[in-house]
Design an enzyme around this catalytic site. Structure first.
Site, PDB file in Angstrom:
ATOM      1  N   ASN A   9       0.880  -0.916  -0.022  1.00  0.00           N
ATOM      2  CA  ASN A   9      -0.007  -0.001  -0.142  1.00  0.00           C
ATOM      3  C   ASN A   9       0.926   1.291   0.333  1.00  0.00           C
ATOM      4  OD1 ASN A   9      -1.923   1.843   0.767  1.00  0.00           O
ATOM      5  ND2 ASN A   9      -2.718   1.785   2.195  1.00  0.00           N
ATOM      6  N   TRP A  10       1.304   1.978  -1.704  1.00  0.00           N
ATOM      7  CA  TRP A  10       1.850   2.624  -1.127  1.00  0.00           C
ATOM      8  C   TRP A  10       1.211   3.981  -0.794  1.00  0.00           C
ATOM      9  CZ3 TRP A  10       4.255   2.460  -7.067  1.00  0.00           C
ATOM     10  CH2 TRP A  10       5.474   0.936  -7.000  1.00  0.00           C
ATOM     11  N   LYS A  11       0.250   4.527  -0.361  1.00  0.00           N
ATOM     12  CA  LYS A  11      -0.472   5.659   0.441  1.00  0.00           C
ATOM     13  C   LYS A  11       0.147   6.678  -0.682  1.00  0.00           C
ATOM     14  CE  LYS A  11      -0.382   3.502   5.003  1.00  0.00           C
ATOM     15  NZ  LYS A  11      -0.066   3.706   6.287  1.00  0.00           N
ATOM     16  N   GLU A 166      -5.404  -4.573  10.118  1.00  0.00           N
ATOM     17  CA  GLU A 166      -5.050  -3.607  10.567  1.00  0.00           C
ATOM     18  C   GLU A 166      -5.203  -2.425  11.744  1.00  0.00           C
ATOM     19  OE1 GLU A 166      -2.704  -2.652   7.079  1.00  0.00           O
ATOM     20  OE2 GLU A 166      -4.504  -1.098   6.431  1.00  0.00           O
ATOM     21  N   GLY A 172       2.125   3.185  10.860  1.00  0.00           N
ATOM     22  CA  GLY A 172       2.987   3.620  10.774  1.00  0.00           C
ATOM     23  C   GLY A 172       3.298   4.248  11.900  1.00  0.00           C
ATOM     24  N   SER A 212       3.156  -1.503  10.651  1.00  0.00           N
ATOM     25  CA  SER A 212       4.056  -1.891  10.768  1.00  0.00           C
ATOM     26  C   SER A 212       4.755  -3.266  10.327  1.00  0.00           C
ATOM     27  CB  SER A 212       4.767  -1.715  12.173  1.00  0.00           C
ATOM     28  OG  SER A 212       4.754  -0.071  12.260  1.00  0.00           O
ATOM     29  N   GLY A 233       2.386  -0.962   4.188  1.00  0.00           N
ATOM     30  CA  GLY A 233       3.351   0.185   3.520  1.00  0.00           C
ATOM     31  C   GLY A 233       3.918   0.656   3.284  1.00  0.00           C
ATOM     32  N   GLY A 234       5.076   1.392   4.909  1.00  0.00           N
ATOM     33  CA  GLY A 234       6.259   2.137   4.587  1.00  0.00           C
ATOM     34  C   GLY A 234       7.121   0.672   3.515  1.00  0.00           C
TER      35      GLY A 234
HETATM   36  P1  PGA Z   1       2.445   0.577   7.811  1.00  0.00           P
HETATM   37  O1  PGA Z   1       1.471   0.862   7.132  1.00  0.00           O
HETATM   38  O2  PGA Z   1       3.196  -1.134   6.876  1.00  0.00           O
HETATM   39  O3  PGA Z   1       3.324   2.046   7.197  1.00  0.00           O
HETATM   40  O4  PGA Z   1       2.288  -0.171   8.828  1.00  0.00           O
HETATM   41  C1  PGA Z   1       0.579  -0.338   6.695  1.00  0.00           C
HETATM   42  C2  PGA Z   1      -1.284  -0.011   5.953  1.00  0.00           C
HETATM   43  O5  PGA Z   1      -1.372   0.795   6.145  1.00  0.00           O
HETATM   44  O6  PGA Z   1      -1.483  -0.015   4.756  1.00  0.00           O
END
Ligand code: PGA
Length: 250
Positions: A9-11, A166, A172, A212, A233-234
């Site tokens: 999920n690149w956001k 999640e 994050g 995370s 995400g990250g």
């Molecule tokens: P994160 O994000 O891995 O940066 O915690 C996960 C997400 O929001 O899908």
């Protein structure tokens, strides 16, 4: 349990040019993956992502879609528009959409319905706030979000639903749920789906963990019996890290 699916999920990260570079880096690293691999990119990157992933084992996801087919909804994107482009997946109900953009369980349900009608596969996000975990209502919150999101979804259509658990406090923040916590809630979600449909639908469902997840903790999380993948995400913005997570999914 469900088949393993690792989705990035690149956001709101990466311009189209940057997206091409990152996908070109990811491609060879995940070419022999034994799980499904997806990159969830910003709308403006979809075209480049589809081109760059053509003929590979990488699927492309959008990060949202509207519930109407078309109309006066400035800045929104319909599920049909995504489908026509060649997009296969859409992330719906991400906690950032719920938190910052007024997404509710009801609008999540409408978007899920529209995505399924258009022929997309949905990555449906559910999860509790820290306060809710401390109040002991994690199972109830996730059950409610799951049940409302799946209103009007048939057993047959469940083959195009992936649920991502999640916990909001883990997104994050660098604060991952323990493998036991992740597994417990993923199992509870599977149980909710069993109650709504049947044991076969529940067993075939892919339930991802997200929050995370990274190259260091993925193997332990993905080894849990009810965790069938990850929404990343990250760590999905670094090709090498994302590839380590993909390799851990077997
Ligand atoms: P994160 O994000 O891995 O940066 O915690 C996960 C997400 O929001 O899908």
């Amino acid at each position: 349990m469900g088949k393993y699916v690792i989705a990035g999920n690149w956001k709101m990260n990466k311009t189209p040019a940057e997206a091409k570079v990152l996908i070109d880096e990811i491609k060879p690293l995940v070419a022999d993956a034994t799980c499904d691999v997806i990159v969830g990119v910003p709308f403006v990157d979809l075209h480049v992502a589809l081109e760059a992933t053509a003929g590979t084992n990488i699927g492309v996801a959008a990060q949202n879609c509207h519930w109407a087919e078309s109309g006066a909804f400035t800045a929104e994107i319909s599920a049909g528009m995504l489908k026509e482009m060649g997009v296969g997946y859409v992330i719906i109900g991400h906690s950032e959409r719920r938190q910052y953009f007024g997404e509710t369980d009801q609008t999540v349900n409408k978007r899920v319905r529209a995505a399924l009608d258009a022929g997309l596969t949905v990555i449906l996000c559910v999860g509790e706030y820290l306060e809710q975990r401390e109040q002991g209502v994690t199972a109830e919150v996730c059950a409610m979000q799951t049940k409302i999101a799946l209103c009007g979804v048939s057993a047959e259509e469940m083959s195009r639903i992936i649920v991502a658990y999640e916990p909001v406090w883990a997104i994050g923040t660098g604060r991952t749920a323990t493998a036991e916590q992740a597994n417990e809630v993923c199992a509870q979600i599977r149980d909710v789906v069993k109650g709504l449909y049947n044991a076969d639908v529940a067993a075939a469902l892919t339930v991802q963990y997200g929050g995370s997840m990274n190259a260091g903790n993925a193997a332990e999380l993905l080894a849990q019996s009810d965790v069938d993948g990850g929404l990343i995400g990250g760590a999905s913005l670094k090709a090498a890290d994302f590839a380590v997570i993909v390799k851990a999914a077997k």
